[in-house]
Design an enzyme around this catalytic site. Structure first.
Site, short mmCIF file in Angstrom:
data_model
loop_
_atom_site.label_atom_id
_atom_site.label_comp_id
_atom_site.label_asym_id
_atom_site.label_seq_id
_atom_site.Cartn_x
_atom_site.Cartn_y
_atom_site.Cartn_z
N CYS A 105 22.43 -40.43 84.74
CA CYS A 105 23.30 -41.54 85.12
C CYS A 105 24.61 -41.57 84.35
O CYS A 105 25.57 -42.19 84.80
CB CYS A 105 22.57 -42.87 84.93
SG CYS A 105 21.14 -43.07 85.99
N HIS A 126 24.99 -48.93 91.74
CA HIS A 126 24.81 -47.84 90.77
C HIS A 126 24.76 -46.50 91.50
O HIS A 126 23.67 -45.93 91.68
CB HIS A 126 23.53 -48.10 89.97
CG HIS A 126 23.27 -47.13 88.87
ND1 HIS A 126 24.21 -46.24 88.40
CD2 HIS A 126 22.15 -46.90 88.12
CE1 HIS A 126 23.68 -45.51 87.42
NE2 HIS A 126 22.43 -45.90 87.24
N CYS A 179 22.56 -46.12 79.73
CA CYS A 179 21.28 -45.44 79.55
C CYS A 179 21.14 -44.34 80.60
O CYS A 179 21.70 -44.42 81.69
CB CYS A 179 20.12 -46.43 79.66
SG CYS A 179 19.97 -47.25 81.25
#
Length: 394
Positions: free
Chosen positions: A91, A349, A379
Site C-alpha cells: 500500500c 484506497h 501501513c
C-alpha cells in the site's frame, strides 16, 4: 547542499473499485497517463527534462503488468527518451516512489523526477497477482511463523483487541472521515488537487466513496466483515468489531507529484510547494502487520530532529479505523490534526496510488491552512510502513 522539493501534486477523483464504478471503463494505463498529463500541464514543464518516472502499483498483473508506469508515460504522448519504473511496497508503493525520487534528487542523480501511483481495483482485483493454489511465502517463512500469518482484516481485529478499541470508537472515527471529506468537497478544498477524468460515461469529477449521510447509527447496523470460526478459536481475544463501514473500500485512482531541487526549480521558473524534509521506513510484526506506522512515525521524527508537537497536520492512511486509533493512542497526537479532509475510509484506497494521493492532499491542505510541517505515514502488508515529513515553502 541540495534539497528535494515538490513543485506540483495532482490526483484523480477516486472511484469505487467495482464494475459500474466511475472509472471502471478506463484502462489503468490510460488513467495514469491522464494524471501524468495533468501534472505536466499544471507545472508547465517540458516533459523531455524529466530524468525518471517512478510509479507505485500493488497488483502488477494483467492490465497493470509490464511496467505500467512506463506504458502510461508513453500513452500520455511524452518523450520516449524518459525512462520509468514501477515499484511495489504494497500500500505504500507510491509513497516509496516519492522517497526514491527525492533521494535521487538529494544525491544529484536526478534534477527533475515524477513519483506517481496507480491502482484499478475494478479491472485488476486485489490478489489477482496470486493465483489460486500459489504459495507466495515459501517454506522458510512458513517455518518462521508456523501458526501462519493472517489476512489484513484479522490484523485489524487483533489491533482493535490489543488497544482496547470498541466498535463504537471505530464507527465514530469512520463517520468523522466521511463528514470531513464531504465538507472538503462542499467547500471546494479538493478542486485544486483533482484532475477530472474523461470516461465513456462522461466526466468523472468527484470521489465516489464519500457518503455524507453516514452516521454511527447506520454503521452500527453492519455485520463484522472478517468473522471466522477458525480465527475465533485461534484468537479468542477478538470481539469482531471491524466492518466494511470502518474499513477502507476498494477503489480506482491515480496520483502524481513532481519533485526537483530548489536550484532547478528556480532555473525552470517553478514554485516549490513543500520541501521533502525527512523520510523513514519501518518493519514490524507481520502478524499484526499494520502497526508499522507507530515506529515509522518515531523514526521520521527522530531523523528530522522534530517533536510530535511540531507537526501541524498528519495524514495517516485509514486502511482500517483501528490502525489510526491505535496510532493515536501510542503517539498522543491531536485527532483534530489528523486526516483533516477525510481519509481512505471515505475518499478511498486505490492501493498503489494511495501514497501520492495522501501526499497530494497533504500538500494542498498545508497550503490552505498555513501549516509549516506535515507528516504522512502508511501501513503496508507484511509489517511495513513509510513515513515522510514535509515542510511548507509557500
Amino acid at each position: 547542499m541540495r534539497d528535494a522539493v515538490i513543485v506540483e501534486a495532482v490526483r484523480t477523483p477516486v472511484a469505487k473499485g467495482k464494475p459500474g464504478g466511475g472509472l471502471h471503463q478506463v484502462h489503468p494505463v490510460d488513467l495514469l497517463a491522464h494524471t501524468l498529463r495533468a501534472l505536466v500541464e499544471r507545472s508547465g514543464i517540458d516533459p523531455a527534462l524529466v530524468d525518471d518516472v517512478i510509479g507505485g502499483s500493488v497488483d502488477q498483473v494483467g492490465e497493470q503488468a509490464m511496467n505500467t508506469t512506463r506504458n502510461a508515460w508513453l500513452a500520455a504522448g511524452f518523450p520516449e527518451s524518459v525512462p520509468a519504473t514501477t515499484v511495489d511496497r504494497q500500500c505504500g508503493s507510491s509513497q516509496q516512489a516519492v522517497h526514491f525520487a527525492a533521494q535521487g534528487v538529494l544525491a544529484g542523480a536526478y534534477d527533475l523526477v515524477v513519483a506517481c501511483g496507480i491502482e484499478s481495483m475494478s479491472r485488476v482485483p486485489m490478489w489477482s497477482n496470486v493465483p489460486a493454489g500459489v504459495d507466495p511465502f515459501g517454506a522458510g517463512l512458513a517455518a518462521r511463523y508456523p501458526e501462519g500469518l493472517v489476512p489484513q482484516g484479522i490484523s485489524a481485529e487483533l489491533i482493535a483487541a490489543k488497544w482496547g478499541l470498541t466498535r463504537d470508537q471505530q464507527d465514530a472515527f469512520a463517520t468523522t472521515s466521511h463528514q470531513r471529506a464531504a465538507r472538503a468537497w462542499a467547500d471546494g478544498l479538493f478542486d485544486a488537487e483533482t484532475a477530472p477524468v474523461p470516461t465513456p460515461a462522461g466526466l468523472f469529477t468527484k470521489d465516489e466513496s464519500v457518503r455524507p449521510a453516514t452516521t454511527p447509527e447506520i454503521l452500527a447496523g453492519l455485520r463484522p466483515a472478517f468473522e471466522d470460526p477458525g480465527f475465533a478459536e485461534r484468537f479468542p481475544q477478538i470481539e469482531w468489531s471491524v466492518t466494511a463501514g470502518n474499513s477502507s473500500p476498494v477503489n480506482d485512482g491515480a496520483s502524481a507529484v513532481l519533485i526537483t531541487s530548489s536550484e532547478t526549480a528556480a532555473r525552470l521558473g517553478l514554485r516549490p510547494l513543500a520541501r521533502l524534509h525527512s523520510f523513514a521506513v519501518a518493519g514490524s510484526d507481520p502478524l499484526l502487520m499494520l502497526t508499522g506506522v507507530i515506529p515509522a512515525t518515531e523514526q521520521v521524527l527522530r531523523r528530522a530532529g522534530l517533536r510530535l508537537e511540531d507537526i501541524d497536520l498528519f495524514e495517516v492512511n485509514e486502511a482500517f479505523a483501528s490502525v489510526v486509533l491505535a496510532w493515536l493512542q501510542e503517539t498522543g497526537a491531536d485527532p483534530e490534526k489528523v486526516n483533516v479532509h477525510g481519509g481512505a475510509i471515505s475518499i478511498g484506497h486505490p492501493l498503489g496510488a494511495s501514497g501520492t494521493r495522501l501526499m497530494t492532499t497533504l500538500v494542498h491542505a498545508m497550503r490552505a491552512r498555513g501549516a509549516r510541517y506535515g507528516l504522512q505515514t502508511m501501513c503496508e502488508a507484511g509489517g511495513l510502513a513509510n513515513a515522510t515529513i514535509l515542510e511548507a515553502l509557500t
